[in-house]
Design a protein around this motif. Sequence first.
Motif, PDB file in Angstrom:
ATOM      1  N   CYS A 187      49.021 -66.308  -6.815  1.00 39.09           N
ATOM      2  CA  CYS A 187      49.053 -67.262  -5.705  1.00 39.09           C
ATOM      3  C   CYS A 187      50.297 -68.132  -5.773  1.00 39.09           C
ATOM      4  N   ASN A 188      50.763 -68.529  -4.579  1.00 34.01           N
ATOM      5  CA  ASN A 188      51.817 -69.523  -4.448  1.00 34.01           C
ATOM      6  C   ASN A 188      51.173 -70.849  -4.079  1.00 34.01           C
ATOM      7  N   LEU A 189      51.457 -71.878  -4.858  1.00 36.26           N
ATOM      8  CA  LEU A 189      51.034 -73.232  -4.514  1.00 36.26           C
ATOM      9  C   LEU A 189      52.209 -73.881  -3.792  1.00 36.26           C
ATOM     10  N   LEU A 190      52.055 -74.084  -2.487  1.00 31.17           N
ATOM     11  CA  LEU A 190      53.149 -74.587  -1.660  1.00 31.17           C
ATOM     12  C   LEU A 190      52.961 -76.082  -1.441  1.00 31.17           C
ATOM     13  N   MET A 191      53.861 -76.860  -2.019  1.00 27.62           N
ATOM     14  CA  MET A 191      53.704 -78.305  -2.113  1.00 27.62           C
ATOM     15  C   MET A 191      54.742 -79.028  -1.261  1.00 27.62           C
ATOM     16  N   GLY A 192      54.313 -80.132  -0.651  1.00 23.75           N
ATOM     17  CA  GLY A 192      55.271 -81.016  -0.010  1.00 23.75           C
ATOM     18  C   GLY A 192      55.341 -80.964   1.494  1.00 23.75           C
ATOM     19  N   SER A 193      54.537 -80.111   2.142  1.00 23.54           N
ATOM     20  CA  SER A 193      54.477 -80.143   3.597  1.00 23.54           C
ATOM     21  C   SER A 193      53.702 -81.395   4.007  1.00 23.54           C
ATOM     22  N   PRO A 194      54.103 -82.103   5.060  1.00 23.45           N
ATOM     23  CA  PRO A 194      53.499 -83.412   5.363  1.00 23.45           C
ATOM     24  C   PRO A 194      51.989 -83.409   5.553  1.00 23.45           C
ATOM     25  N   TYR A 195      51.427 -82.302   6.046  1.00 31.17           N
ATOM     26  CA  TYR A 195      50.006 -82.289   6.377  1.00 31.17           C
ATOM     27  C   TYR A 195      49.146 -81.614   5.315  1.00 31.17           C
ATOM     28  N   THR A 196      49.754 -81.229   4.195  1.00 29.81           N
ATOM     29  CA  THR A 196      48.977 -80.571   3.136  1.00 29.81           C
ATOM     30  C   THR A 196      49.287 -81.237   1.791  1.00 29.81           C
ATOM     31  N   ALA A 197      49.017 -80.548   0.693  1.00 26.24           N
ATOM     32  CA  ALA A 197      49.179 -81.160  -0.631  1.00 26.24           C
ATOM     33  C   ALA A 197      50.607 -81.636  -0.854  1.00 26.24           C
ATOM     34  N   GLN A 198      50.728 -82.835  -1.405  1.00 19.48           N
ATOM     35  CA  GLN A 198      52.046 -83.409  -1.623  1.00 19.48           C
ATOM     36  C   GLN A 198      52.677 -82.908  -2.925  1.00 19.48           C
ATOM     37  N   ALA A 199      53.993 -83.034  -2.983  1.00 21.97           N
ATOM     38  CA  ALA A 199      54.740 -82.470  -4.109  1.00 21.97           C
ATOM     39  C   ALA A 199      54.911 -83.498  -5.218  1.00 21.97           C
ATOM     40  N   THR A 200      53.794 -83.866  -5.839  1.00 19.90           N
ATOM     41  CA  THR A 200      53.826 -84.733  -7.013  1.00 19.90           C
ATOM     42  C   THR A 200      53.281 -83.951  -8.195  1.00 19.90           C
ATOM     43  N   LEU A 201      53.620 -84.388  -9.386  1.00 21.87           N
ATOM     44  CA  LEU A 201      53.096 -83.729 -10.578  1.00 21.87           C
ATOM     45  C   LEU A 201      51.579 -83.843 -10.630  1.00 21.87           C
ATOM     46  N   PHE A 202      51.063 -84.974 -10.178  1.00 26.71           N
ATOM     47  CA  PHE A 202      49.614 -85.152 -10.162  1.00 26.71           C
ATOM     48  C   PHE A 202      48.958 -84.123  -9.250  1.00 26.71           C
ATOM     49  N   ASP A 203      49.497 -83.956  -8.038  1.00 23.22           N
ATOM     50  CA  ASP A 203      48.904 -83.005  -7.100  1.00 23.22           C
ATOM     51  C   ASP A 203      48.998 -81.579  -7.618  1.00 23.22           C
ATOM     52  N   LEU A 204      50.159 -81.230  -8.181  1.00 21.62           N
ATOM     53  CA  LEU A 204      50.323 -79.879  -8.712  1.00 21.62           C
ATOM     54  C   LEU A 204      49.361 -79.637  -9.872  1.00 21.62           C
ATOM     55  N   ALA A 205      49.295 -80.589 -10.809  1.00 20.26           N
ATOM     56  CA  ALA A 205      48.396 -80.425 -11.958  1.00 20.26           C
ATOM     57  C   ALA A 205      46.944 -80.334 -11.510  1.00 20.26           C
ATOM     58  N   SER A 206      46.583 -81.118 -10.512  1.00 21.30           N
ATOM     59  CA  SER A 206      45.210 -81.090 -10.006  1.00 21.30           C
ATOM     60  C   SER A 206      44.871 -79.728  -9.416  1.00 21.30           C
ATOM     61  N   MET A 207      45.807 -79.156  -8.681  1.00 21.31           N
ATOM     62  CA  MET A 207      45.559 -77.840  -8.089  1.00 21.31           C
ATOM     63  C   MET A 207      45.485 -76.752  -9.159  1.00 21.31           C
ATOM     64  N   VAL A 208      46.396 -76.823 -10.123  1.00 21.39           N
ATOM     65  CA  VAL A 208      46.393 -75.817 -11.196  1.00 21.39           C
ATOM     66  C   VAL A 208      45.092 -75.884 -11.980  1.00 21.39           C
ATOM     67  N   GLN A 209      44.609 -77.092 -12.215  1.00 23.93           N
ATOM     68  CA  GLN A 209      43.364 -77.263 -12.973  1.00 23.93           C
ATOM     69  C   GLN A 209      42.183 -76.614 -12.260  1.00 23.93           C
ATOM     70  N   LYS A 210      42.230 -76.571 -10.941  1.00 22.36           N
ATOM     71  CA  LYS A 210      41.136 -75.996 -10.160  1.00 22.36           C
ATOM     72  C   LYS A 210      41.202 -74.470 -10.085  1.00 22.36           C
ATOM     73  N   LEU A 211      42.323 -73.888 -10.469  1.00 22.26           N
ATOM     74  CA  LEU A 211      42.444 -72.433 -10.424  1.00 22.26           C
ATOM     75  C   LEU A 211      41.701 -71.786 -11.591  1.00 22.26           C
ATOM     76  N   PRO A 212      41.051 -70.656 -11.356  1.00 19.70           N
ATOM     77  CA  PRO A 212      40.476 -69.912 -12.478  1.00 19.70           C
ATOM     78  C   PRO A 212      41.566 -69.472 -13.454  1.00 19.70           C
ATOM     79  N   ASP A 213      41.224 -69.328 -14.709  1.00 16.77           N
ATOM     80  CA  ASP A 213      42.203 -68.943 -15.728  1.00 16.77           C
ATOM     81  C   ASP A 213      42.843 -67.591 -15.443  1.00 16.77           C
ATOM     82  N   SER A 214      42.147 -66.746 -14.694  1.00 18.09           N
ATOM     83  CA  SER A 214      42.652 -65.402 -14.436  1.00 18.09           C
ATOM     84  C   SER A 214      43.752 -65.360 -13.377  1.00 18.09           C
ATOM     85  N   PHE A 215      44.018 -66.485 -12.722  1.00 17.29           N
ATOM     86  CA  PHE A 215      45.012 -66.514 -11.646  1.00 17.29           C
ATOM     87  C   PHE A 215      46.426 -66.711 -12.206  1.00 17.29           C
ATOM     88  N   HIS A 216      47.346 -65.847 -11.771  1.00 15.92           N
ATOM     89  CA  HIS A 216      48.759 -66.116 -11.961  1.00 15.92           C
ATOM     90  C   HIS A 216      49.186 -67.016 -10.805  1.00 15.92           C
TER      91      HIS A 216
END
Length: 301
Positions: A187-216
């Motif tokens: 999967c591509n985590l696309l960060m920073g578009s105004p109406y979706t997830a913002q491009a902060t380390l917190f937002d990225l880490a939060s999204m990664v934490q929610k991914l199953p371990d099997s996801f690249h």
Amino acid sequence: MNDKRDFEMPYPIKQYPKLIINAAITGMVHTKAQTPHLPESVSEIIEDAVRCRKAGASIVHIHARDKNGLPSSDRRIYTEIIEGIRECCPDLIICVSTSGRLENSFEKRSDVLNLEGALKPDMASLTLGSFNFVKQASINSPEIIEKLALKMRENGIVPELEIFDTGMINAAKMLAGKGILHGPFYCNLLMGSPYTAQATLFDLASMVQKLPDSFHWAAAGIGRFQLNMNIAAIVMGGHVRTGLEDNIYFDNLKKVLATNEMFIERIVRIAGEIEREIATPAQAREMLGIAAHKKAAFIKL
């Protein structure tokens, strides 16, 4: 007295996988008027894909353009692009777009998935929900998402899951639970578009934490957030999507127009500084469960 002591690490040092670089080279928004470096024609896209491969990319994310430089879902154009890339770089992983940004019919969005033999794409984008860009919406109904996913599975094409917010992560889990998606997952985590997830380390880490371990996963930043998100992904053990689709400038002051090759060379350089090895296309194929391309007669349409 010997003060030397043996210390045991409280946790094992994780060995990150080799870094997959996904080159998003054209997209649907930027134009030649904005940057002369944007590959639009069939020949330009092929030549740019070859340069990206030589620079270190394992995946090339393709959007087709018509003779007027406008986005197109015409599989005849994709045929020419894929044939040209395969002739020059048969190992390069080719990912095509099924975007809902301009097209909303399943027939048009899935047409490229019908290519066969040596022309069959290795991967195809699958956006897991509807959302807003600055000037328009990307419409992805549950029915369309499932139909595209099933078409990819039927034709042996690996979905490139495009995730813009945490709800889309939940959609991926739900579709995997229903057997519509199956691993290996990328999967591509696309960060920073105004109406979706913002491009902060917190937002990225939060999204990664929610991914199953099997996801690249790979991180991309829109516009000026591209480099920050790319570096964060390298450090966190993810992969990288970079390219002119997401950002046309090499610097935040917007003084230097980038090329796709420049972006990839910079990622290779940064990864090298922390001793993160770059995956070859063959290694990326093994990680993502994509069979090696075999030389075969091309199917002319």
